[in-house]
Design an enzyme around this catalytic site. Structure first.
Site, PDB file in Angstrom:
ATOM      1  N   CYS A 220      45.592  41.345  65.375  1.00 21.38           N
ATOM      2  CA  CYS A 220      44.239  41.904  65.313  1.00 21.38           C
ATOM      3  C   CYS A 220      43.948  42.415  63.902  1.00 21.38           C
ATOM      4  O   CYS A 220      44.820  42.392  63.020  1.00 21.38           O
ATOM      5  CB  CYS A 220      44.072  43.042  66.319  1.00 21.38           C
TER       6      CYS A 220
ATOM      7  N   CYS B 253      46.285  44.973  62.363  1.00 29.66           N
ATOM      8  CA  CYS B 253      47.521  44.427  61.779  1.00 29.66           C
ATOM      9  C   CYS B 253      47.284  44.070  60.312  1.00 29.66           C
ATOM     10  O   CYS B 253      48.081  44.416  59.431  1.00 29.66           O
ATOM     11  CB  CYS B 253      47.982  43.178  62.538  1.00 29.66           C
TER      12      CYS B 253
ATOM     13  N   CYS C 287      17.124  23.513  40.236  1.00 28.55           N
ATOM     14  CA  CYS C 287      16.823  24.879  39.811  1.00 28.55           C
ATOM     15  C   CYS C 287      17.966  25.813  40.192  1.00 28.55           C
ATOM     16  O   CYS C 287      18.940  25.407  40.821  1.00 28.55           O
ATOM     17  CB  CYS C 287      15.523  25.371  40.434  1.00 28.55           C
TER      18      CYS C 287
ATOM     19  N   CYS D 274      18.952  25.987  43.802  1.00 31.60           N
ATOM     20  CA  CYS D 274      19.811  24.876  44.228  1.00 31.60           C
ATOM     21  C   CYS D 274      21.276  25.230  43.988  1.00 31.60           C
ATOM     22  O   CYS D 274      22.137  25.002  44.852  1.00 31.60           O
ATOM     23  CB  CYS D 274      19.477  23.600  43.467  1.00 31.60           C
TER      24      CYS D 274
ATOM     25  N   ASP E 187      50.154  43.500  18.081  1.00 34.07           N
ATOM     26  CA  ASP E 187      51.605  43.410  18.010  1.00 34.07           C
ATOM     27  C   ASP E 187      51.923  43.111  16.548  1.00 34.07           C
ATOM     28  O   ASP E 187      51.248  42.293  15.917  1.00 34.07           O
ATOM     29  CB  ASP E 187      52.111  42.281  18.913  1.00 34.07           C
TER      30      ASP E 187
ATOM     31  N   ASP F   4      50.997  36.889  20.185  1.00 35.70           N
ATOM     32  CA  ASP F   4      51.179  35.438  20.043  1.00 35.70           C
ATOM     33  C   ASP F   4      50.992  34.701  21.362  1.00 35.70           C
ATOM     34  O   ASP F   4      51.014  33.473  21.403  1.00 35.70           O
ATOM     35  CB  ASP F   4      52.546  35.111  19.441  1.00 35.70           C
TER      36      ASP F   4
ATOM     37  N   ASP G  33      54.136  38.242  24.412  1.00 35.02           N
ATOM     38  CA  ASP G  33      53.318  39.411  24.766  1.00 35.02           C
ATOM     39  C   ASP G  33      52.522  39.225  26.048  1.00 35.02           C
ATOM     40  O   ASP G  33      51.594  39.992  26.310  1.00 35.02           O
ATOM     41  CB  ASP G  33      52.323  39.703  23.633  1.00 35.02           C
TER      42      ASP G  33
END
Length: 818
Positions: free
Chosen positions: A13, A16, A86, A89, A507, A703, A707
């Site tokens: 349910c 859960c 458009c 759509c 860095d 780089d 990282d």
């Protein structure tokens, strides 16, 4: 961070699902959890550095359920959507696909008629997706299924042009006859003539409009075609009554409205083609054929037939067909097409080369390392297309409004018609007050006629397209401009976030510096012995400083000794056994933890660190042998670039593993205002979090390889590198050229794109806010309304095209530009 799919066993349910959701959200490392009770699965996003798959399963099991990792079945595809006219759509297609079970993400781009869908192939078939789209009046096809010899955009433009020319020619003759009939001499059988001339315009050339209108009404989500149909069909049909009754004919108006619509669509299609020109240029960059060596003979093959390991022969002036590695020869390579770098770069044996770049000088033999979708150019194209197909957060509100726009206009039209007939005197008084000023107003007509003309004007002047095109056209032009400059933006969200960045964190190694350190100083009694021990220890290390010491040891012909019990102490240094004696190389913390006295060298260490050098102690268990200083030179113009960023109003920070003294010395040279030192590799994520808490939005520059976690944690991750060395998948923004000034260019680009998006929305809202009330009071003729509707969409597109003229260098320091 990663997202995995799990099968959940034991859910019965909603409680859960909620219990699992709650226990996962409390678990450190879990970012997001989507629990699907319908098919007993869960999509869980988590930080792999903090929690692994087994721990995720254990967490679910702790809530009383079983879980297993589901084999990856998610797939992302790009489809071409046929029949969209458009923004409504695009919203209809988005809604239809998003509601299919198994679809994780949908992005529909009205500007290039494409849709990107991420879906579960186990739950949903492509044929079911196709049927769902066809049921609402559109169609989809895979990009691979499109005939490459025919550009669908060119085909669409040619078709629109043909309809426009025929329609405009007929309508011009009709308008000429109308002027003659009304002001010069009555034409016998005039109504029959204009009815016959108007029929092909309204019903044949405009048939696609009416079909799309019917399908959108059938699906319960009316689009702009409905407004055009209602603005042209009723006037034509009512005008036919003029054959039998003495009433005003509206056939000319019906034909003119359709003609203006067709003219607008042609101009819009052409302008959209210009907006998507950058991606087409990228696609056209690739070489079509390649010459390869097979058993010593040269043969010509299609680039699609190349395989990894093939040896390509590239003569001067030719394009390099695919990514590879030079195995013979030397040349200057023009990489401007791929990276935006104008100066040719020298490539020698062993160097990587990028497919689609141009060999300027010598004969090269290149071994293919990547083919097809794995090539650098293919990755750039995919990234630019992904950005163009993505959405900016600000767009969500406009999309929601667009969905209600057409129904709202239909209601307003009905209310306007009723109001004109109920409050006739009120409306008549307004019209009479401007009758002499606006030549198309004629109060001698019946109120029923005035009501009908006014209602038609309301229908045809309303324009949801301008709202829908505001973001995608700006993203298309902006991302294309970025690609030409070597700036790749992954998605619209990055565009919106980057413009508001408060801090850029760098860095140090390989980002602010060249990443190629050299030995600068040695303090010892015997330099050769010092380098022999240091070089022997560093041979087992992968640290970036190790290569500098090894290279210096080789230079002086130092003897490399065998080592045992090698141990890399993270953040401290190395220890190993040489000739039964334990030796150390590293920082003060390493020697402190092994109770080795280094006080005699401490002043030298401080002096070297204040010179922005990394000083390392070399010692045995008995004594310190000496100090080796290594420096990684800052990139050219770092100071100018950092100064430009600070002057731009953005703070700068440097994250490094260096000690505080060295870090501050480097930061001072670079002009960086905030220094974070002594950071271990795994500590970068926490430092980014600290910066976010202190300053707000943070961009991280690295780089993209070492990282990745920190780039993901930052609000905008910026990967900087050179050509094929860079990990494009790692970041929100990728700077291909590896030059620091492109960081500020990227920020400027994001600000400019977002400014255009806001301008587009302003003009779209302003147009509708002014035009619709004017039409409601009968002050605009439907023909003028139809023309204005077309112009509003064109205004948005051409405003976006002005992005191509933007100067991204205007905030860089003059000293740098010089």
């Amino acid at each position: 961070m990663t997202t995995k799919k799990f099968d959940i066993i034991g859910m019965t349910c909603a409680s859960c699902a909620n219990a699992i959701d709650q226990v996962l959200k409390r678990k450190e490392g879990v970012i997001k959890a989507n629990i699907n009770l319908g098919n007993d699965t869960a999509f869980i996003t988590f930080d792999e550095s903090k929690i692994n798959i087994d721990q995720v399963i254990e967490t679910i099991e702790s809530a009383g359920y079983d879980a297993t990792l589901k084999e990856e079945t998610l797939k992302s595809i790009t489809l071409r959507v046929e029949g969209m006219t458009c923004a409504t759509c695009a919203g209809n297609v988005d809604h239809a696909v998003k509601n299919l079970e198994g679809v994780k993400e949908v992005n529909v781009n009205i500007a290039n008629d494409k849709m990107t869908v991420t879906y579960d192939t186990e739950v949903l078939k492509l044929s079911h997706m196709k049927k769902a789209v066809q049921d609402i009046g559109y169609d989809i096809m895979l990009e691979d299924d499109i005939d490459e010899s025919v550009d669908p955009d060119v085909l669409k433009m040619q078709k629109a042009k043909k309809k426009m020319l025929i329609s405009a020619s007929i309508s011009a003759v009709m308008m000429t006859l109308m002027v003659i009939h009304m002001f010069i001499i009555p034409i016998f059988g005039y109504t029959v003539i204009v009815a016959l001339m108007g029929f092909p315009v309204v019903f044949i050339l405009g048939s696609h409009v009416h079909k799309a209108s019917y399908k959108s009404l059938k699906s319960g989500r009316p689009n702009m075609d409905v407004l055009v149909s209602l603005g042209s069909l009723p006037p034509y049909l009512i005008g036919l009554l003029g054959l039998f009754l003495p009433i005003t004919t509206f056939i000319e108006m019906a034909a003119t409205i359709m003609t203006f619509h067709l003219i607008g669509k042609f101009l819009e299609t052409r302008a959209k083609g210009k907006a998507s020109l950058a991606i087409k240029k990228l696609i056209e960059l690739g070489a079509k054929t390649a010459r390869i060596l097979v058993d010593g003979d040269e043969i010509e093959v299609l680039t699609s037939e190349l395989s990894v390991g093939d040896i390509m022969i590239i003569k001067p002036g030719e394009k390099i067909p695919s990514d590879g590695k030079v195995i013979e020869g030397e040349s200057l390579i023009d990489e401007s097409l791929a990276t935006g770098e104008s100066m040719p770069v020298r490539r020698r044996t062993g160097d990587p080369v990028i497919g689609a770049t141009i060999n300027k000088q010598g004969l090269l033999k290149v071994e293919v390392t990547k083919t097809g979708n794995d090539t650098f150019l293919a990755q750039i194209i995919n990234l630019v297309e992904a950005c163009q197909g993505s959405k900016v957060p600000i767009q969500a509100f406009a999309d929601k409004i667009t969905g209600y726009f057409v129904p709202a206009i239909m209601v307003i039209t009905v209310l306007t018609f009723i109001s004109f007939n109920i409050f006739s005197d009120f409306h008549l008084s307004i019209l009479q007050s401007v009758e002499g000023v606006l030549p198309w107003i004629n109060t001698d007509q019946s109120m029923l006629t005035l009501a009908f003309v006014t209602a038609t004007a309301v229908l045809v002047i309303a324009c949801p397209c301008a709202l829908g095109l505001g973001t995608p056209t700006a993203l298309m032009v902006g991302s294309g401009l970025g690609a030409e400059k070597g700036i790749l933006i992954r998605n619209g969200e990055a565009v919106q976030t980057l413009k508001d960045i408060k801090v850029i964190a760098f860095d140090k190694t390989g980002t602010l510096t060249y990443g190629k350190p050299v030995v600068t100083d040695m303090i010892t009694e015997d330099e050769k012995e010092l380098l022999s021990i240091a070089g022997s220890l560093e041979k087992g290390s992968e640290h970036v400083l190790a290569s500098a010491i090894i290279e210096k040891a080789r230079e002086v012909h130092a003897v490399f000794k065998g080592i045992k019990n090698f141990e890399a102490v993270v953040g401290h240094g190395i220890k190993a056994t040489i000739d039964e004696e334990t030796y150390f190389i590293g920082n003060r913390k390493l020697l402190d933890s092994n109770q080795i006295d280094y006080q005699a060298f401490d002043n030298d260490m401080i002096r070297l660190e204040e010179e922005a050098k990394t000083a390392m102690l070399v010692a045995s268990t008995k004594k310190v042998i000496g100090v080796i200083a290594v420096a990684d030179a800052l990139k050219d113009n770092v100071y100018d670039v950092i100064k430009s960023i600070e002057n731009y109003g953005i703070k700068t920070a440097m994250i490094t593993g260096d000690n505080e003294r060295t870090a501050k010395a480097i930061a001072k040279k670079a002009g960086i205002s905030h220094v974070i030192s002594n950071v271990l590799p795994e500590g970068k994520v926490d430092e980014i979090k600290n910066l976010q808490d202190k300053f707000g939005l943070v961009a991280m520059v690295g780089d993209g390889i070492n990282d990745a976690p920190a780039l993901k944690q930052s609000n905008v991750g910026i990967a900087i590198g050179t050509g094929t060395d860079i990990a494009i998948e790692a970041a929100d923004v990728t700077l291909v050229r590896g030059e620091l000034e492109t960081i500020l260019q990227a920020v400027e680009l994001s600000k400019t794109i977002f400014r255009k998006i806001k301008q587009n929305y302003f003009w779209a809202w302003f147009y509708n806010a002014i035009a619709i009330p004017f039409a409601m009071f009968g002050l605009l003729h439907p023909m003028i309304g139809a023309a204005a509707m077309s112009l509003s969409s064109l205004n948005v597109i051409y405003n976006s095209l002005r992005l191509k003229k933007v100067n991204l260098n205007k905030h860089l320091e003059v000293s740098y530009e010089a």
